[in-house]
Design an enzyme around this catalytic site. Structure first.
Site, PDB file in Angstrom:
ATOM      1  N   HIS A 151       0.687  -1.329   0.132  1.00 48.17           N
ATOM      2  CA  HIS A 151       0.117  -0.004   0.212  1.00 48.17           C
ATOM      3  C   HIS A 151       0.727   1.412   0.216  1.00 48.17           C
ATOM      4  CE1 HIS A 151      -3.573  -2.693   2.128  1.00 48.17           C
ATOM      5  NE2 HIS A 151      -3.314  -2.834   0.958  1.00 48.17           N
ATOM      6  N   HIS A 160      -8.728  -1.869  -5.852  1.00 48.63           N
ATOM      7  CA  HIS A 160      -7.747  -2.066  -4.347  1.00 48.63           C
ATOM      8  C   HIS A 160      -7.160  -2.859  -5.037  1.00 48.63           C
ATOM      9  CE1 HIS A 160      -5.865  -2.341  -0.814  1.00 48.63           C
ATOM     10  NE2 HIS A 160      -6.506  -3.187  -1.178  1.00 48.63           N
ATOM     11  N   ASP A 177      -3.082  -2.273  -5.159  1.00 47.36           N
ATOM     12  CA  ASP A 177      -1.972  -3.334  -4.798  1.00 47.36           C
ATOM     13  C   ASP A 177      -1.463  -3.897  -6.247  1.00 47.36           C
ATOM     14  OD1 ASP A 177      -2.769  -4.055  -2.870  1.00 47.36           O
ATOM     15  OD2 ASP A 177      -4.081  -5.802  -2.699  1.00 47.36           O
ATOM     16  N   HIS A 196      -0.861 -10.944  -5.197  1.00 47.12           N
ATOM     17  CA  HIS A 196       0.078 -10.804  -5.218  1.00 47.12           C
ATOM     18  C   HIS A 196       1.583 -11.413  -5.405  1.00 47.12           C
ATOM     19  CE1 HIS A 196      -1.045  -7.474  -2.460  1.00 47.12           C
ATOM     20  NE2 HIS A 196      -1.596  -8.045  -1.427  1.00 47.12           N
TER      21      HIS A 196
END
Length: 312
Positions: free
Chosen positions: A81, A263, A267, A290
């Protein structure tokens, strides 16, 4: 490698304090200016002044529920973040000092960083910013998860991202990002999310110790018995929690109907920072997370290093 505008850093040091999402520890994190060519580096001041790890893909270890960087004994998790905020704002060089193995989760978005740093603007530096232009299509697919990222040659950086968890609450969310997108307004406020049925597993496995009902959107995919809601309320130290007709827990109200998809964009921008250089290319990401973000960042990072070696 092509050069255009100049590198930028912060005008001053900023301090952020909060809990680590997974450790539950109280964390103090300082983000300070750094010289041109420095890049972004994390220092674990609780381990000593030289305990550092650079924000580069080769230092990524685990990617479960966040991106973790490790260099020997130096470990810093949930860095994505902050990295997203720095890249989204246009910061190339910064020193990040933390006193714990994790960045603070704050409200689960990049908003606090963007509000603090954006209010002062950035300091332009005397060295040109480096870009890496994608010349041949880069494609990676994770056969296990079905996640897929392709980067096509293009003159500017853009991302088309699709979120599909086979969820009747989320549906399929498609997000676009390019140079005209207002990162601070449209991406930075978007908070992390979790499915309700994952919460109990995470708690029982000692993850999300710092999770509370202020820093995550909770998606309730199937009916939940009242007793389970009461137990979850107790875990979160609140009187009660309920489920909205839209299928979200009533702890937070969405900033955007597609906040969860945004979001995922937040990321990806953070994880792609680990390539170590801004990319010129059109990114198409399907079911990204991720693990695949950092894998592709590492592939691009190796391409950059190869080109630098060949150009010597």
């Amino acid at each position: 490698m092509s050069m255009l505008d100049n590198q930028k850093t912060l005008k001053k040091e900023y301090i952020f304090e909060g809990k680590g999402l997974h450790t539950g520890l109280n964390v103090t994190m300082k983000v300070a200016p750094a010289p041109s060519g420095h890049g972004i580096r994390f220092i674990r001041e609780d381990l000593g002044p030289d305990a550092s790890v650079d924000a580069l893909a080769e230092y990524v270890t685990t990617t479960q529920r966040g991106t973790t960087l490790e260099n020997g004994p130096v470990r810093v998790s949930t860095v994505e973040h902050l990295l997203s905020a720095l890249t989204g704002l246009g910061v190339d060089n910064a020193v990040v000092t933390v006193n714990a193995p994790e960045a603070p989760i704050l409200d689960g978005s990049a908003l606090s960083y963007v509000q603090a740093i954006g209010a002062d603007g950035l300091q332009e530096q005397d060295a040109p910013r480096t870009y890496y232009k994608i010349k041949e299509t880069v494609h990676y697919k994770d056969a296990g998860t079905g996640s897929e990222i392709t980067i096509y040659p293009a003159d500017e950086f853009s991302v088309d991202l699709t979120v599909d968890f086979n969820s009747h609450v989320l549906g399929v969310q498609k997000i676009h990002f390019d140079g005209s997108t207002d990162y601070a307004a449209e991406i930075a406020p978007c908070r992390t999310f979790v499915f309700f049925h994952e919460l109990e597993f995470l708690f029982s496995n000692n993850l999300i110790k710092g999770g509370d009902l202020e820093n995550a959107i909770v998606i309730v995919e199937r009916p939940v018995p009242h007793g389970t809601l009461s137990r979850m309320a107790a875990l979160f130290n609140v009187a009660e929690v309920g489920v909205l007709p839209s299928g979200y827990l009533d702890n937070v109200h969405l900033h955007f109907p597609d906040e969860c998809g945004r979001h995922k964009m937040l990321d990806l921008i953070g994880d792609f920072t680990l390539a170590g250089c801004r990319i010129k290319g059109r990114v198409v990401a399907d079911k990204s997370g991720h693990k695949i973000n950092t894998t592709v960042a590492r592939i691009v990072r190796e391409m950059i290093k190869t080109e630098m070696t060949n150009n010597k």
